[in-house]
Each structure stands twice: as C-alpha cells, then as structure tokens.
Design an enzyme around this catalytic site. Structure first.
Site, PDB file in Angstrom:
ATOM      1  N   ASP A 180       0.701   0.244  -3.184  1.00 29.52           N
ATOM      2  CA  ASP A 180       1.625  -0.781  -2.682  1.00 29.52           C
ATOM      3  C   ASP A 180       1.586  -2.027  -3.558  1.00 29.52           C
ATOM      4  O   ASP A 180       0.534  -2.638  -3.740  1.00 29.52           O
ATOM      5  CB  ASP A 180       1.275  -1.130  -1.228  1.00 29.52           C
ATOM      6  CG  ASP A 180       1.471   0.074  -0.327  1.00 29.52           C
ATOM      7  OD1 ASP A 180       2.618   0.503  -0.194  1.00 29.52           O
ATOM      8  OD2 ASP A 180       0.472   0.599   0.202  1.00 29.52           O
ATOM      9  N   ASP A 196      -3.441   1.673  -7.922  1.00 30.21           N
ATOM     10  CA  ASP A 196      -3.150   1.220  -6.569  1.00 30.21           C
ATOM     11  C   ASP A 196      -1.703   1.645  -6.266  1.00 30.21           C
ATOM     12  O   ASP A 196      -0.958   1.991  -7.197  1.00 30.21           O
ATOM     13  CB  ASP A 196      -3.309  -0.306  -6.518  1.00 30.21           C
ATOM     14  CG  ASP A 196      -2.730  -0.909  -5.273  1.00 30.21           C
ATOM     15  OD1 ASP A 196      -3.118  -0.464  -4.179  1.00 30.21           O
ATOM     16  OD2 ASP A 196      -1.886  -1.827  -5.379  1.00 30.21           O
ATOM     17  N   ASP A 215      -2.407  -4.872  -8.049  1.00 29.38           N
ATOM     18  CA  ASP A 215      -1.456  -5.985  -7.983  1.00 29.38           C
ATOM     19  C   ASP A 215      -1.984  -7.181  -7.199  1.00 29.38           C
ATOM     20  O   ASP A 215      -1.310  -8.208  -7.158  1.00 29.38           O
ATOM     21  CB  ASP A 215      -0.139  -5.542  -7.326  1.00 29.38           C
ATOM     22  CG  ASP A 215      -0.297  -5.366  -5.831  1.00 29.38           C
ATOM     23  OD1 ASP A 215      -1.210  -4.632  -5.415  1.00 29.38           O
ATOM     24  OD2 ASP A 215       0.464  -5.982  -5.071  1.00 29.38           O
TER      25      ASP A 215
END
Ligand code: XBP
Ligand code: MG
Length: 257
Positions: A12, A10, A184
């Site tokens: 961001d 991922d 995240d």
C-alpha cells in the site's frame, strides 16, 4: 561483483496508491453498510495511517474518536466483521480497475524477473486484498512471480515491528545485505531497518513529511526513462552517480556501496 539478490516490496502506497481512494473509501462504505455515521476524511485518514493494519486502525479510531461507542457484540468480533465487509468493498473497487500501479513499478518488476532477482512482498494489509490488487493492477498471474507474499496477520506484530521483514528473510533464506526493500512510509521504513535491511522510500502525499532519515534513498517515485525521479534525501552511489530512475543497476550499486 556483489549484487542485489531479492527485492522486497511493501504494497500500500508503494506498489500502488491504494490508501486515499482505495482502503479509505472501503472503510467508509463498510461504516455506512453497518449503519454507522463514522466518516474518515482524507485528512483524518492521514492521521489514522499511523496505525498499521485495518483492524488495528479501527480499534484505535473507536478508542480515540468514538469513546462512547457501544458495540452490539464483543468489540474484537465486531471489528473483525467490519473488516471483512471493508475488504469486500475494497475488492469491488479493485475489480473496477480504479487502482493503478505507481510509476516504474511494472518496469522494475519486469527487469527483476528477467535478471533472476527474486521478488517478495511484506505488507500489513491482508492477503485477500493483496492478491486481487496484483491480479488487477499488474497481471492475472503475477502473484506467482513473488516467492513469498507475507501479509497481514501472518506475524504477531505488524509494522513498525520488524517481524514481517524477518519472516520474508527467513523464508527466502537470505541475509539482509543481499536484499533491498521498497517502502513508502515511516512505519514501513522502521520495520525494514529494524530487520537490518537497506530501504529505498518512494514517498507520496501521505508520507512526504514523515521522518525518513534512516532510508538509503528517498525519491518521489521509482521513475522511468522519460519521467526521472526526484531525489529527496540521500546520495546516489559512486557506481550510479547519474541515475535518473530506479533500476537494478542502481539497486546493485546501493547494495555494493
Ligand atoms: C498498509 C496498511 C493497511 C491498509 C489496510 O500496509 O496499513 O492496513 O491501510 O489494509 P502496507 P487491511 O503499507 O504495509 O502494505 O484493511 O487489509 O489491513
Ligand atoms: Mg505502505
């Protein structure tokens, strides 16, 4: 021994802390430039992050927080223009070198490259924002290190739908069991798990309290030799019971378990 064949990242919140002092600021600057008095505070932005994708996030905000807003042109077109402006402000922030990689990211990517483990990206953010982030925070030629950069509107449904991960798997022509995802957030985790992928979550201030029970491991960061990670959820595998930071040995042990 069966090992991990690809790492899927991922962007961001995972590669870099881009949200609070990157995307959020860029949204606010775009609002000012458009003559809007909207302000996304650190706290409000935490709530808005539940909606993945900048355009989708603005549409949600208008609907729920600015119900009386009358756009000067058709709403979808208005949001698209605002998003372009936001992307320009975000890219300016990146050029300023303000956004750094999270701890351990560079080391892990380097190790994967040296070991022939394939690299891919699956992000909700747009390609025009991902490329300059890689170029400024990692290395100018680093976009070419990733075999596939699946970004933004490339699939019809954004995270938490599995589409973007499915797209990456199809492009790599690998089975989910051969790959490991680094995420995240809950939305990202849901997307990866729905595509059948094992996921390690490196949480951050915005995602610490997310429901992350389907993650293989939750840690506070990837860590490094001198800065061990904190294990927040899950058990280290038998083959790497004393792992202090996330490396390929741990990735292989997780995939083999
Ligand atoms: C994070 C996002 C993005 C960014 C904004 O996606 O939700 O929407 O906040 O980016 P991921 P854009 O964690 O999957 O990388 O404005 O370019 O959509
Ligand atoms: Mg994320």
């Amino acid at each position: 021994m069966k090992g991990v064949r690809a790492l899927i990242f991922d962007v961001d919140g995972t590669l870099a802390e881009t949200e609070r002092d990157g995307h959020r600021l860029a949204f606010n600057r775009a609002f000012v430039a458009a003559g809007l008095d909207w302000v996304w505070s650190v706290e409000l932005y935490g709530q808005l992050l539940e909606i993945a994708g900048g355009k989708e996030r603005m549409a949600h905000y208008i609907q729920h927080y600015q119900p009386d807003f009358v756009p000067p042109i058709e709403l979808t077109e208005f949001i698209a223009g605002l998003h372009q402006s936001k992307s320009r402000f975000y890219q300016q922030l990146l050029q300023g070198g303000e956004i750094k990689l999270r701890l351990g990211v560079r080391r892990l990517i380097q190790e994967a490259r040296e070991s022939g483990v394939r690299l891919a990206i699956a992000t909700t953010s747009s390609l025009e924002n991902v490329i300059p982030l890689l170029e400024t925070a990692l290395e100018p030629d680093s976009p070419s290190w990733f075999e596939v950069i699946a970004a933004g509107d490339i699939v019809p449904r954004k995270k938490p739908a599995p589409d973007i991960y499915q797209y990456v798997l199809d492009t790599l022509a690998l089975e989910p069991a051969d790959c490991l995802v680094l995420e995240d957030s809950q939305q990202g985790l849901r997307a990866a798990v729905a595509a059948g992928l094992q996921t390690v979550v490196t949480c951050n201030d915005y995602t610490r309290d997310h429901e992350l029970t389907t993650a293989t491991l939750v840690v506070d960061c990837l860590g490094d030799v001198d800065n061990p990670f904190q294990l927040i959820q899950g058990d280290l595998p038998e083959k790497a019971p004393n792992a202090q930071f996330f490396d390929l040995a741990l990735a292989n042990a997780l995939v083999a378990a």
